[in-house]
Motif scaffolding. Structure first.
Motif, mmCIF file in Angstrom:
data_model
loop_
_atom_site.group_PDB
_atom_site.id
_atom_site.type_symbol
_atom_site.label_atom_id
_atom_site.label_comp_id
_atom_site.label_asym_id
_atom_site.label_seq_id
_atom_site.Cartn_x
_atom_site.Cartn_y
_atom_site.Cartn_z
ATOM 1 N N GLY A 195 -8.936 -48.511 13.453
ATOM 2 C CA GLY A 195 -7.931 -49.227 14.237
ATOM 3 C C GLY A 195 -6.570 -48.857 14.338
ATOM 4 O O GLY A 195 -5.450 -49.586 14.080
ATOM 5 N N THR A 196 -6.383 -47.533 14.466
ATOM 6 C CA THR A 196 -5.146 -46.669 14.537
ATOM 7 C C THR A 196 -4.224 -46.871 15.712
ATOM 8 O O THR A 196 -4.420 -46.667 16.687
ATOM 9 N N PRO A 197 -3.019 -47.473 15.565
ATOM 10 C CA PRO A 197 -2.138 -47.656 16.500
ATOM 11 C C PRO A 197 -1.258 -46.332 16.611
ATOM 12 O O PRO A 197 0.116 -46.494 16.606
ATOM 13 N N VAL A 198 -1.901 -45.435 17.038
ATOM 14 C CA VAL A 198 -1.199 -44.268 17.721
ATOM 15 C C VAL A 198 -1.679 -43.487 18.685
ATOM 16 O O VAL A 198 -3.053 -43.692 18.785
ATOM 17 N N THR A 199 -1.021 -42.885 19.412
ATOM 18 C CA THR A 199 -1.710 -42.229 20.626
ATOM 19 C C THR A 199 -2.646 -41.117 20.356
ATOM 20 O O THR A 199 -2.758 -40.706 19.072
ATOM 21 N N THR A 200 -3.511 -41.055 21.225
ATOM 22 C CA THR A 200 -4.553 -40.039 21.431
ATOM 23 C C THR A 200 -4.201 -38.632 21.713
ATOM 24 O O THR A 200 -4.811 -37.549 21.896
ATOM 25 N N GLN A 201 -2.691 -38.506 21.987
ATOM 26 C CA GLN A 201 -2.051 -37.265 22.258
ATOM 27 C C GLN A 201 -2.742 -36.027 21.335
ATOM 28 O O GLN A 201 -2.716 -36.111 20.093
ATOM 29 N N ALA A 202 -3.027 -34.788 21.714
ATOM 30 C CA ALA A 202 -3.794 -33.777 21.265
ATOM 31 C C ALA A 202 -2.940 -33.069 20.218
ATOM 32 O O ALA A 202 -3.280 -32.988 19.024
ATOM 33 N N SER A 203 -1.632 -33.052 20.387
ATOM 34 C CA SER A 203 -0.687 -32.198 19.579
ATOM 35 C C SER A 203 -0.627 -33.096 18.081
ATOM 36 O O SER A 203 -0.660 -32.120 16.884
ATOM 37 N N SER A 213 -9.179 -30.581 4.717
ATOM 38 C CA SER A 213 -10.300 -29.766 4.543
ATOM 39 C C SER A 213 -11.439 -30.332 4.834
ATOM 40 O O SER A 213 -12.410 -29.685 5.133
ATOM 41 N N GLY A 214 -11.723 -31.594 4.703
ATOM 42 C CA GLY A 214 -13.003 -32.292 4.936
ATOM 43 C C GLY A 214 -13.002 -32.949 6.468
ATOM 44 O O GLY A 214 -12.440 -32.540 7.313
ATOM 45 N N ARG A 215 -13.772 -34.005 6.441
ATOM 46 C CA ARG A 215 -13.844 -34.645 7.773
ATOM 47 C C ARG A 215 -12.706 -35.695 8.278
ATOM 48 O O ARG A 215 -11.806 -35.926 7.191
ATOM 49 N N VAL A 216 -12.357 -35.497 9.420
ATOM 50 C CA VAL A 216 -11.398 -36.641 9.905
ATOM 51 C C VAL A 216 -11.997 -37.447 11.011
ATOM 52 O O VAL A 216 -12.572 -36.936 11.927
ATOM 53 N N ILE A 217 -12.027 -38.840 10.438
ATOM 54 C CA ILE A 217 -12.793 -39.737 11.495
ATOM 55 C C ILE A 217 -11.781 -40.930 12.128
ATOM 56 O O ILE A 217 -10.922 -41.479 11.310
ATOM 57 N N ASN A 218 -11.746 -41.207 13.328
ATOM 58 C CA ASN A 218 -11.343 -42.093 14.111
ATOM 59 C C ASN A 218 -12.239 -43.322 14.250
ATOM 60 O O ASN A 218 -13.118 -42.994 15.041
ATOM 61 N N GLY A 219 -12.033 -44.524 13.645
ATOM 62 C CA GLY A 219 -12.673 -45.576 13.659
ATOM 63 C C GLY A 219 -12.294 -46.451 14.638
ATOM 64 O O GLY A 219 -11.074 -46.845 14.529
ATOM 65 N N ASP A 247 -9.787 -37.093 21.790
ATOM 66 C CA ASP A 247 -10.596 -35.926 22.503
ATOM 67 C C ASP A 247 -10.136 -34.559 21.934
ATOM 68 O O ASP A 247 -9.299 -33.748 22.648
ATOM 69 N N VAL A 248 -10.110 -34.201 20.414
ATOM 70 C CA VAL A 248 -9.621 -32.994 20.046
ATOM 71 C C VAL A 248 -10.585 -32.545 18.933
ATOM 72 O O VAL A 248 -11.370 -33.202 18.137
ATOM 73 N N PRO A 249 -10.926 -31.355 19.056
ATOM 74 C CA PRO A 249 -12.087 -30.437 18.196
ATOM 75 C C PRO A 249 -11.893 -30.836 16.679
ATOM 76 O O PRO A 249 -10.763 -30.776 16.245
ATOM 77 N N GLY A 250 -12.809 -31.336 16.081
ATOM 78 C CA GLY A 250 -12.952 -31.546 14.553
ATOM 79 C C GLY A 250 -12.470 -32.995 14.373
ATOM 80 O O GLY A 250 -12.700 -33.201 13.270
ATOM 81 N N ILE A 251 -12.130 -33.752 15.354
ATOM 82 C CA ILE A 251 -12.106 -35.249 14.972
ATOM 83 C C ILE A 251 -13.555 -36.013 15.257
ATOM 84 O O ILE A 251 -13.992 -36.086 16.587
ATOM 85 N N GLU A 252 -13.987 -36.590 14.333
ATOM 86 C CA GLU A 252 -15.156 -37.329 14.639
ATOM 87 C C GLU A 252 -14.746 -38.862 15.017
ATOM 88 O O GLU A 252 -14.063 -39.591 14.294
#
Length: 278
Positions: A195-203, A213-219, A247-252
């Motif tokens: 529930g992250t209140p942050v933009t989906t901006q790619a940068s 180094s491991g998984r990065v998950i956006n729930g 929509d960033v490679p490596g983000i689950e």
């Protein structure tokens, strides 16, 4: 303890709960961002810590407790006045209308750009100040945390998994971006943001991905009307991670629909189910 910074001063410290391995080779750090009482800095994470990180050291970050309580208190008063339920109804109807011509992420984005009625905005005016204060404190605390994690004397060489909800997840994003700017790429293992209140901006998310180094998950929860209002109208953001995919490679991206989560405030009651799905 406290970390000196420019005014206002951000005060925080770690709370250690049910830790059976003080010298564990892995650290799990939990950060709450929506609490109704002080104990919720730790309690929502306790069971999940034992289930999913049984051999890790468990730490909860206590930060700006009063400011977090203020946000939930204002929201609680609105709920009592039935403003919240009316706003939720408007949100759900708008989502339904948007999905007639758009589906999936596109539908969620369409719903986020809806025009809220003036009466809803005026009713939630008291939430404005409390939320924006937390936004700034999360930025400062995130930067402070990055310097603590990068300090080998405090953390050693142990990998750290970061898990946060709401404004706590935002704090972690600021922390990760600061680690990137510091050139610290060997500190963080996995990252779970809920529930992250942050933009989906790619940068921004590319930095988050780079230092993990491991998984990065956006729930995310597409029906989270509270986050939709807070981020869309108090911060003028259109696309928010807690409502849709990044929509960033490596983000689950993991949709949390179907887990019985009633809204932004209800995440802490479902942490075990959420992490089990991930």
């Amino acid at each position: 303890s406290s970390f000196p910074s420019s005014s206002p001063v951000v005060r925080y410290h770690f709370k250690q709960e049910v830790d059976q391995a003080e010298r564990a080779v892995h650290v799990a750090l939990f950060v709450s961002g929506w609490i109704t009482e002080k104990s919720e800095i730790c309690t929502p994470w306790a069971e999940a810590a034992q289930v999913f990180f049984p051999s890790s050291a468990h730490l909860a970050l206590q930060w700006e407790t009063q400011e977090l309580l203020d946000v939930s208190a204002v929201f609680g008063k609105m709920a009592a006045q039935e403003v919240a339920s009316s706003t939720a109804s408007f949100w759900f109807k708008s989502i339904s209308a948007s999905t007639v011509t758009a589906t999936g992420v596109a539908g969620a984005v369409a719903a986020m750009t809806l025009a809220w009625p003036v009466w809803i905005i005026s009713s939630m005016a008291n939430l404005d100040n409390a939320w924006l204060v937390c936004v700034e404190r999360a930025r400062l605390a995130g930067k402070c945390l990055a310097h603590v994690l990068a300090d080998r004397k405090n953390v050693g060489q142990r990998p750290v998994t970061l898990i946060g909800h709401s404004m706590g997840a935002r704090l972690l994003v600021f922390c990760l971006c600061e680690l990137y700017d510091m050139g610290e790429f060997n500190v963080v293992d996995e990252v779970v943001l809920l529930g992250t209140p942050v933009t989906t901006q790619a940068s921004k998310w590319q930095k988050v991905r780079a230092v993990s180094s491991g998984r990065v998950i956006n729930g995310y929860l597409g029906s989270d009307w509270v986050l939709g209002f807070l981020y869309r109208y108090l911060e003028w953001g259109v696309s928010v991670a807690g409502l849709s995919e990044v929509d960033v490679p490596g983000i689950e991206n993991v949709s949390l629909d179907g887990l019985g989560i009633q809204g932004h405030h209800d995440y802490p009651n479902h942490i075990v189910k959420i992490l089990a799905k991930m």
